[in-house]
Write a protein that holds these residues in place. Sequence first.
Motif, PDB file in Angstrom:
ATOM      1  N   TYR A   6       0.900  -1.507  -0.269  1.00  0.00           N
ATOM      2  CA  TYR A   6       0.001  -0.325   0.359  1.00  0.00           C
ATOM      3  C   TYR A   6       0.561   1.245   0.221  1.00  0.00           C
ATOM      4  CZ  TYR A   6      -3.980   3.064   1.012  1.00  0.00           C
ATOM      5  OH  TYR A   6      -4.266   4.503   1.168  1.00  0.00           O
ATOM      6  N   LEU A   7       1.069   1.856  -0.634  1.00  0.00           N
ATOM      7  CA  LEU A   7       1.396   3.003  -1.081  1.00  0.00           C
ATOM      8  C   LEU A   7       1.000   4.936  -1.134  1.00  0.00           C
ATOM      9  CD1 LEU A   7       4.542   0.920  -3.205  1.00  0.00           C
ATOM     10  CD2 LEU A   7       4.470   2.342  -1.214  1.00  0.00           C
ATOM     11  N   VAL A   8       1.278   5.179  -0.515  1.00  0.00           N
ATOM     12  CA  VAL A   8       0.858   6.812  -1.302  1.00  0.00           C
ATOM     13  C   VAL A   8       1.398   7.331  -1.571  1.00  0.00           C
ATOM     14  CG1 VAL A   8      -0.898   6.435   0.773  1.00  0.00           C
ATOM     15  CG2 VAL A   8       1.204   7.614   0.947  1.00  0.00           C
ATOM     16  N   THR A   9       2.691   7.166  -1.687  1.00  0.00           N
ATOM     17  CA  THR A   9       3.659   8.593  -2.805  1.00  0.00           C
ATOM     18  C   THR A   9       4.531   6.947  -3.825  1.00  0.00           C
ATOM     19  OG1 THR A   9       5.390   7.940  -1.214  1.00  0.00           O
ATOM     20  CG2 THR A   9       3.684   9.308  -0.847  1.00  0.00           C
ATOM     21  N   THR A  10       4.612   7.738  -4.915  1.00  0.00           N
ATOM     22  CA  THR A  10       5.741   7.279  -5.477  1.00  0.00           C
ATOM     23  C   THR A  10       7.297   7.735  -5.670  1.00  0.00           C
ATOM     24  OG1 THR A  10       6.160   9.075  -7.006  1.00  0.00           O
ATOM     25  CG2 THR A  10       3.751   7.714  -7.164  1.00  0.00           C
ATOM     26  N   SER A  11       8.027   6.548  -5.783  1.00  0.00           N
ATOM     27  CA  SER A  11       9.368   6.036  -5.105  1.00  0.00           C
ATOM     28  C   SER A  11      10.215   5.408  -6.532  1.00  0.00           C
ATOM     29  CB  SER A  11       9.669   5.625  -4.182  1.00  0.00           C
ATOM     30  OG  SER A  11       9.618   4.022  -4.275  1.00  0.00           O
ATOM     31  N   PHE A  40      -1.908  -8.065  -2.671  1.00  0.00           N
ATOM     32  CA  PHE A  40      -3.614  -6.970  -1.818  1.00  0.00           C
ATOM     33  C   PHE A  40      -1.948  -5.381  -2.268  1.00  0.00           C
ATOM     34  CE2 PHE A  40      -5.273  -9.916   0.683  1.00  0.00           C
ATOM     35  CZ  PHE A  40      -6.591  -8.966   1.277  1.00  0.00           C
ATOM     36  N   VAL A  41      -2.229  -5.006  -3.467  1.00  0.00           N
ATOM     37  CA  VAL A  41      -2.278  -3.603  -4.307  1.00  0.00           C
ATOM     38  C   VAL A  41      -3.335  -2.770  -4.252  1.00  0.00           C
ATOM     39  CG1 VAL A  41      -1.195  -3.210  -5.886  1.00  0.00           C
ATOM     40  CG2 VAL A  41      -0.451  -5.354  -5.501  1.00  0.00           C
ATOM     41  N   ASP A  42      -3.158  -1.428  -3.382  1.00  0.00           N
ATOM     42  CA  ASP A  42      -3.742  -0.569  -3.284  1.00  0.00           C
ATOM     43  C   ASP A  42      -3.058   0.612  -3.294  1.00  0.00           C
ATOM     44  OD1 ASP A  42      -6.042   0.862  -2.823  1.00  0.00           O
ATOM     45  OD2 ASP A  42      -6.610  -0.510  -1.759  1.00  0.00           O
ATOM     46  N   GLY A  43      -3.456   2.047  -3.488  1.00  0.00           N
ATOM     47  CA  GLY A  43      -3.008   3.384  -2.885  1.00  0.00           C
ATOM     48  C   GLY A  43      -2.405   4.087  -4.617  1.00  0.00           C
ATOM     49  N   ILE A  44      -2.591   5.165  -3.715  1.00  0.00           N
ATOM     50  CA  ILE A  44      -2.638   6.415  -4.543  1.00  0.00           C
ATOM     51  C   ILE A  44      -1.222   6.138  -5.284  1.00  0.00           C
ATOM     52  CG2 ILE A  44      -1.739   8.380  -3.760  1.00  0.00           C
ATOM     53  CD1 ILE A  44      -4.035   8.125  -6.374  1.00  0.00           C
ATOM     54  N   GLY A  45      -0.153   5.818  -5.053  1.00  0.00           N
ATOM     55  CA  GLY A  45       1.195   5.928  -5.202  1.00  0.00           C
ATOM     56  C   GLY A  45       1.886   4.956  -6.403  1.00  0.00           C
ATOM     57  N   TYR A  47      -0.706   3.645  -8.589  1.00  0.00           N
ATOM     58  CA  TYR A  47      -2.357   4.251  -9.531  1.00  0.00           C
ATOM     59  C   TYR A  47      -0.785   4.658 -10.786  1.00  0.00           C
ATOM     60  CZ  TYR A  47      -5.364   6.631 -12.818  1.00  0.00           C
ATOM     61  OH  TYR A  47      -6.757   7.329 -13.650  1.00  0.00           O
ATOM     62  N   VAL A  48       0.204   5.890  -9.506  1.00  0.00           N
ATOM     63  CA  VAL A  48       0.586   6.398 -10.569  1.00  0.00           C
ATOM     64  C   VAL A  48       2.179   6.139 -11.706  1.00  0.00           C
ATOM     65  CG1 VAL A  48       2.402   8.525 -10.389  1.00  0.00           C
ATOM     66  CG2 VAL A  48       0.694   8.699  -8.684  1.00  0.00           C
ATOM     67  N   ARG A  49       2.090   5.046 -10.980  1.00  0.00           N
ATOM     68  CA  ARG A  49       3.337   4.063 -11.516  1.00  0.00           C
ATOM     69  C   ARG A  49       2.469   3.056 -12.219  1.00  0.00           C
ATOM     70  NH1 ARG A  49       8.623   5.551  -9.521  1.00  0.00           N
ATOM     71  NH2 ARG A  49       9.323   3.372 -11.164  1.00  0.00           N
ATOM     72  N   LYS A  50       1.765   3.293 -13.127  1.00  0.00           N
ATOM     73  CA  LYS A  50       1.030   2.406 -13.851  1.00  0.00           C
ATOM     74  C   LYS A  50       1.813   1.327 -14.567  1.00  0.00           C
ATOM     75  CE  LYS A  50      -3.417   4.639 -14.415  1.00  0.00           C
ATOM     76  NZ  LYS A  50      -3.399   6.233 -14.797  1.00  0.00           N
ATOM     77  N   LYS A  51       3.127   1.581 -14.966  1.00  0.00           N
ATOM     78  CA  LYS A  51       3.987   0.054 -15.613  1.00  0.00           C
ATOM     79  C   LYS A  51       4.904  -0.643 -14.391  1.00  0.00           C
ATOM     80  CE  LYS A  51       8.587  -0.858 -18.480  1.00  0.00           C
ATOM     81  NZ  LYS A  51       9.412   0.063 -19.220  1.00  0.00           N
ATOM     82  N   ASP A  52       4.634  -0.299 -13.731  1.00  0.00           N
ATOM     83  CA  ASP A  52       5.160  -1.283 -12.388  1.00  0.00           C
ATOM     84  C   ASP A  52       3.873  -1.889 -12.127  1.00  0.00           C
ATOM     85  OD1 ASP A  52       8.167   0.027 -12.423  1.00  0.00           O
ATOM     86  OD2 ASP A  52       7.170   1.597 -11.381  1.00  0.00           O
ATOM     87  N   LEU A  53       2.662  -1.383 -11.594  1.00  0.00           N
ATOM     88  CA  LEU A  53       1.415  -1.392 -11.038  1.00  0.00           C
ATOM     89  C   LEU A  53       1.415  -2.845 -12.007  1.00  0.00           C
ATOM     90  CD1 LEU A  53      -0.798  -2.337  -8.829  1.00  0.00           C
ATOM     91  CD2 LEU A  53      -2.253  -0.862 -10.879  1.00  0.00           C
ATOM     92  N   PHE A  64      -6.253  -8.407  -5.140  1.00  0.00           N
ATOM     93  CA  PHE A  64      -7.275  -7.767  -3.883  1.00  0.00           C
ATOM     94  C   PHE A  64      -6.450  -6.003  -3.642  1.00  0.00           C
ATOM     95  CE2 PHE A  64      -7.129 -12.040  -3.535  1.00  0.00           C
ATOM     96  CZ  PHE A  64      -8.874 -12.051  -3.916  1.00  0.00           C
ATOM     97  N   THR A  65      -7.573  -4.867  -3.478  1.00  0.00           N
ATOM     98  CA  THR A  65      -7.048  -4.008  -2.949  1.00  0.00           C
ATOM     99  C   THR A  65      -7.822  -3.921  -1.754  1.00  0.00           C
ATOM    100  OG1 THR A  65      -9.231  -2.450  -3.894  1.00  0.00           O
ATOM    101  CG2 THR A  65      -7.776  -2.822  -4.964  1.00  0.00           C
ATOM    102  N   PHE A  66      -7.731  -2.374  -1.151  1.00  0.00           N
ATOM    103  CA  PHE A  66      -8.740  -2.831   0.778  1.00  0.00           C
ATOM    104  C   PHE A  66     -10.031  -2.242   0.459  1.00  0.00           C
ATOM    105  CE2 PHE A  66      -3.880  -2.865   1.527  1.00  0.00           C
ATOM    106  CZ  PHE A  66      -4.156  -4.410   2.041  1.00  0.00           C
ATOM    107  N   HIS A  67     -10.588  -2.653  -1.012  1.00  0.00           N
ATOM    108  CA  HIS A  67     -12.220  -1.736  -1.269  1.00  0.00           C
ATOM    109  C   HIS A  67     -13.120  -2.719  -0.099  1.00  0.00           C
ATOM    110  CE1 HIS A  67     -15.978  -0.856  -2.789  1.00  0.00           C
ATOM    111  NE2 HIS A  67     -15.233   0.054  -3.076  1.00  0.00           N
ATOM    112  N   GLU A  68     -13.994  -2.174   0.363  1.00  0.00           N
ATOM    113  CA  GLU A  68     -14.939  -2.933   0.611  1.00  0.00           C
ATOM    114  C   GLU A  68     -15.530  -4.111   0.612  1.00  0.00           C
ATOM    115  OE1 GLU A  68     -19.102  -3.430   3.291  1.00  0.00           O
ATOM    116  OE2 GLU A  68     -17.477  -1.652   3.200  1.00  0.00           O
TER     117      GLU A  68
END
Length: 92
Positions: A6-11, A40-45, A47-53, A64-68
């Motif tokens: 789960y990442l909220v920033t990119t690196s 489990f993969v989630d977080g805006i970080g 989303y920004v790194r689509k190739k890595d995602l 899965f994400t952490f959505h209900e």
Amino acid sequence: MIECSYLVTTSSGQGDKSKTEVSVNDLIKKYYPNALFIGFVDGIGWYVRKKDLKRMVSSYDDVFTFHEEEIERFKKLSMHIMGAKEDAENRF
């Protein structure tokens, strides 16, 4: 086996992480061929790194994400897997 990211920033480390998951998946399939590799993969970080995602997600058997709704889907999968294991154990 379950991996969570789960990442909220990119690196730049996200690229390394995604490449590592591909290698880990190869090892799991080699040494534990009956195992599932769940992510489990989630977080805006991510989303920004689509190739890595995309690379990361491709290394998992299911993601899965952490959505209900996703948590409920994971619970159902877990129950299915555990039920199948119990059925197999009760056969002997």
